[in-house]
Design an enzyme around this catalytic site. Structure first.
Site, mmCIF file in Angstrom:
data_model
loop_
_atom_site.group_PDB
_atom_site.id
_atom_site.type_symbol
_atom_site.label_atom_id
_atom_site.label_comp_id
_atom_site.label_asym_id
_atom_site.label_seq_id
_atom_site.Cartn_x
_atom_site.Cartn_y
_atom_site.Cartn_z
ATOM 1 N N ARG A 37 4.603 -44.478 6.006
ATOM 2 C CA ARG A 37 3.277 -44.241 5.047
ATOM 3 C C ARG A 37 2.440 -45.801 5.562
ATOM 4 N NH1 ARG A 37 1.259 -44.652 -0.151
ATOM 5 N NH2 ARG A 37 -0.504 -43.213 -0.827
ATOM 6 N N ILE A 63 -6.238 -42.062 0.005
ATOM 7 C CA ILE A 63 -4.704 -41.032 1.239
ATOM 8 C C ILE A 63 -4.249 -41.058 0.164
ATOM 9 C CG2 ILE A 63 -3.762 -43.448 1.004
ATOM 10 C CD1 ILE A 63 -1.658 -42.172 3.480
ATOM 11 N N SER A 64 -3.481 -39.442 -0.526
ATOM 12 C CA SER A 64 -3.475 -39.406 -1.785
ATOM 13 C C SER A 64 -2.091 -40.405 -1.992
ATOM 14 C CB SER A 64 -3.023 -37.935 -1.394
ATOM 15 O OG SER A 64 -4.204 -36.455 -1.112
ATOM 16 N N HIS A 65 -1.833 -39.799 -3.167
ATOM 17 C CA HIS A 65 -0.899 -40.437 -4.052
ATOM 18 C C HIS A 65 0.733 -39.735 -3.229
ATOM 19 C CE1 HIS A 65 -2.961 -41.775 -8.072
ATOM 20 N NE2 HIS A 65 -1.892 -42.091 -8.299
ATOM 21 N N PRO A 66 1.693 -40.582 -3.046
ATOM 22 C CA PRO A 66 3.185 -40.010 -2.909
ATOM 23 C C PRO A 66 3.498 -38.963 -3.032
ATOM 24 C CG PRO A 66 3.153 -42.492 -2.880
ATOM 25 C CD PRO A 66 1.307 -42.364 -2.939
#
Ligand code: SAH
Length: 214
Positions: A37, A63-66
């Protein structure tokens, strides 16, 4: 940007956290191990890349939360070889997670700059995904129908064009709502005229914008 044992260690901790939060699919957890990431973030954020946080990726986007990426991916219930349409390529992280899971990924981004950046990184990591620059509301009629559709921005409503491009029996995962919060929905296409909709909690995404390709 380089991978290292330190980053690999951070990824293992993130995977433990995702597992504790309810992500049980080992294939998805393995994909989080395989896709670094920190490659998708500005070098200033690389140290925090494996904390469960969203980050700025340029052009005012995140970028979205994992956990959100893992949760949406789990809801898709992917089978190897599925044809998957993603709306909102952004950094390309979700795109690579999907590609790592052995599906055929098609992804659309409305920001030229992000589209170009994502193209470079997807290729650099050796994944095959068909990235398009354009308006996600229209989908990709040329490549339809899709087994699955995943929307990674907050949609004010469920776009009919995207339902039309789903196979019968196909599934769309879409956060729906205007404003700061959206309800995560799973839409299953039962026939040409019927869908079944289920809800999976509240999330927060950048908006899915209409007619704003730039
Ligand atoms: N999947 C991404 C999430 C990025 S945030 C990741 O893993 O990084 C959502 C993205 O959706 C943003 O990059 C935004 O520009 C894009 N977006 C918003 N409206 C869109 C539209 N109508 N068509 C295509 N992309 C859109």
């Amino acid at each position: 940007m380089q991978d290292s044992y330190r980053y690999k260690g951070m990824r293992k901790r993130l995977i433990t956290e995702l597992r504790e939060k309810g992500i049980q699919d080992e294939k998805i957890l393995n994909a989080f191990d395989a896709v670094p990431r920190h490659f998708f973030l500005d070098t200033t954020f690389a140290e925090q890349a494996y904390s469960n946080m969203p980050f700025q990726i340029g052009s005012g986007q995140t970028i979205s939360h994992p956990y959100t990426v893992a949760f949406q991916t789990q809801l898709l219930n992917l089978k190897r070889g599925d044809k998957v349409l993603e709306i909102g390529t952004g950094s390309g992280f979700q795109t690579c997670i999907l590609a790592e899971l052995g599906v055929k990924v098609f992804s659309i981004e409305r920001h030229k700059e992000l589209y170009l950046k994502a193209k470079v990184i997807v290729q650099k990591l050796g994944y095959t995904a068909r990235l398009s620059f354009g308006d996600g509301y229209k989908g990709l009629p040329t490549y339809a129908p899709f087994d699955k559709v995943i929307i990674t921005c907050g949609a004010p409503f469920i776009p009919q064009d995207l339902i039309d491009q789903l196979k019968i029996g196909g599934v769309m995962i879409i956060p729906v709502g205007e404003g700061a919060e959206q309800q995560m929905k799973k839409v299953t296409k039962l026939s040409d005229t019927e869908v079944k909709t289920e809800e999976f909690g509240v999330f927060s995404f950048v908006p899915m914008l209409e007619k704003k390709v730039k």
